[in-house]
Design a protein around this motif. Structure first.
Motif, PDB file in Angstrom:
ATOM      1  N   GLN A   1       0.829  -1.190   0.000  1.00  0.00           N
ATOM      2  CA  GLN A   1       0.000   0.000   0.000  1.00  0.00           C
ATOM      3  C   GLN A   1       0.872   1.250   0.000  1.00  0.00           C
ATOM      4  N   GLU A   2       0.531   2.227  -0.836  1.00  0.00           N
ATOM      5  CA  GLU A   2       1.321   3.432  -0.934  1.00  0.00           C
ATOM      6  C   GLU A   2       1.181   4.255   0.343  1.00  0.00           C
ATOM      7  N   GLN A   3       2.261   5.024   0.663  1.00  0.00           N
ATOM      8  CA  GLN A   3       2.235   5.879   1.831  1.00  0.00           C
ATOM      9  C   GLN A   3       1.349   7.092   1.583  1.00  0.00           C
ATOM     10  N   SER A   4       0.754   7.615   2.657  1.00  0.00           N
ATOM     11  CA  SER A   4      -0.003   8.847   2.550  1.00  0.00           C
ATOM     12  C   SER A   4       0.960  10.026   2.497  1.00  0.00           C
ATOM     13  N   ILE A   5       0.407  11.209   2.199  1.00  0.00           N
ATOM     14  CA  ILE A   5       1.238  12.400   2.124  1.00  0.00           C
ATOM     15  C   ILE A   5       1.902  12.670   3.482  1.00  0.00           C
ATOM     16  N   GLY A   6       1.128  12.554   4.559  1.00  0.00           N
ATOM     17  CA  GLY A   6       1.696  12.809   5.876  1.00  0.00           C
ATOM     18  C   GLY A   6       2.810  11.846   6.221  1.00  0.00           C
ATOM     19  N   ALA A   7       2.637  10.561   5.886  1.00  0.00           N
ATOM     20  CA  ALA A   7       3.685   9.575   6.164  1.00  0.00           C
ATOM     21  C   ALA A   7       4.933   9.854   5.333  1.00  0.00           C
ATOM     22  N   MET A   8       4.757  10.307   4.091  1.00  0.00           N
ATOM     23  CA  MET A   8       5.905  10.648   3.248  1.00  0.00           C
ATOM     24  C   MET A   8       6.682  11.823   3.833  1.00  0.00           C
ATOM     25  N   LEU A   9       5.956  12.854   4.309  1.00  0.00           N
ATOM     26  CA  LEU A   9       6.639  14.014   4.880  1.00  0.00           C
ATOM     27  C   LEU A   9       7.389  13.630   6.145  1.00  0.00           C
ATOM     28  N   ALA A  10       6.762  12.797   6.998  1.00  0.00           N
ATOM     29  CA  ALA A  10       7.412  12.387   8.236  1.00  0.00           C
ATOM     30  C   ALA A  10       8.642  11.534   7.955  1.00  0.00           C
ATOM     31  N   ALA A  11       8.537  10.591   7.004  1.00  0.00           N
ATOM     32  CA  ALA A  11       9.670   9.722   6.691  1.00  0.00           C
ATOM     33  C   ALA A  11      10.819  10.526   6.081  1.00  0.00           C
TER      34      ALA A  11
END
Length: 256
Positions: free
Chosen positions: A2-12
């Motif tokens: 499953q692709e990451q959400s925008i928030g998860a991408m920014l945090a990572a």
């Protein structure tokens, strides 16, 4: 996968770049509470779609992501980019503007108004006595709500309901070993606290039925629920979401 959400991408991306939320906030001039919420995919504090897109672009640039590609993914998750507004729809050049004719001051009316003010003021002084204050019955002056400076936690005290005294209560106490973002809601979804709990500070909330808790760094705080410490809350830098319910009240049996 499953692709990451925008928030998860920014945090990572922020963690990979070795940046803290405070450093990203200083680079983008966006409050830490808003950045924490964005990493949880909560854009309600941004002030609308226009500002949310701008915040996503600024944070993506600060953590090393492609700003335009990140905004494009945000638009796909939130219904597409906003439609541009044509200039012709805003400025109508063919619409005739009526300019009122400039006239000289009406001294007769101005003199009459000034005389009426003097008469009313004199009557108020006579009726109100020698004091300079005018008493008003049943009127309270509304105080303006103080403005919230940047990086200040937002705390709202919920209004007690009529049936709150008959419900089971849950007490949550949080002590910060390091500064950490904390978000607390009651059973009806009302926000009790949202912001950064400073290192060494302790806060306590008591509310009916249930408390929903979001921690950006579970290892930075210790939590007591109804006087008992919560174990296994999470490790250092781990974001967790937990709910704690009030103990059930024993039912009373009728005497035969």
């Amino acid at each position: 996968m499953q692709e990451q959400s925008i928030g998860a991408m920014l945090a990572a991306a922020r963690q990979s770049a070795g940046l803290t939320v405070a450093q990203v906030s200083a680079a983008t001039r966006i409050r830490e509470a808003i950045i924490h919420a964005m990493e949880q995919d909560d854009y309600g504090q941004c002030g609308g779609q226009f500002y949310a897109r701008g915040h996503v672009r600024a944070v993506a640039r600060a953590v090393g992501l492609d700003p335009e590609a990140t905004v494009h993914l945000y638009d796909q998750e939130h219904g597409g980019a906003p439609q541009p507004v044509r200039a012709a729809a805003v400025f109508q050049a063919d619409k005739k503007i009526n300019v009122p004719e400039r006239r000289g001051p009406n001294w007769t009316m101005a003199l009459g108004v000034a005389l009426a003010i003097v008469v009313v003021f004199g009557m108020m002084r006579v009726l109100g006595g020698s004091g300079d204050h005018v008493q008003t019955a049943g009127v309270r002056q509304a105080s303006a709500r103080p403005s919230v400076p940047p990086n200040t936690p937002i705390t709202e005290t919920p209004k007690p309901s009529k049936s709150a005294s008959s419900k089971s209560m849950v007490t949550v106490q949080i002590k910060a070993k390091r500064s950490s973002y904390v978000n607390v809601h009651d059973a009806e979804g009302r926000r009790l606290f949202s912001g950064t709990l400073k290192a060494g500070k302790t806060s306590t909330w008591r509310t009916p039925e249930k408390v929903d808790l979001v921690l950006s760094d579970a290892g930075a705080v210790s939590v007591l629920v109804n006087g008992k410490r919560v174990k296994g809350l999470g490790g250092r830098g781990e974001a967790v979401r937990r709910s704690f319910e009030a103990p059930k009240q024993p039912t009373r049996q009728r005497a035969r």
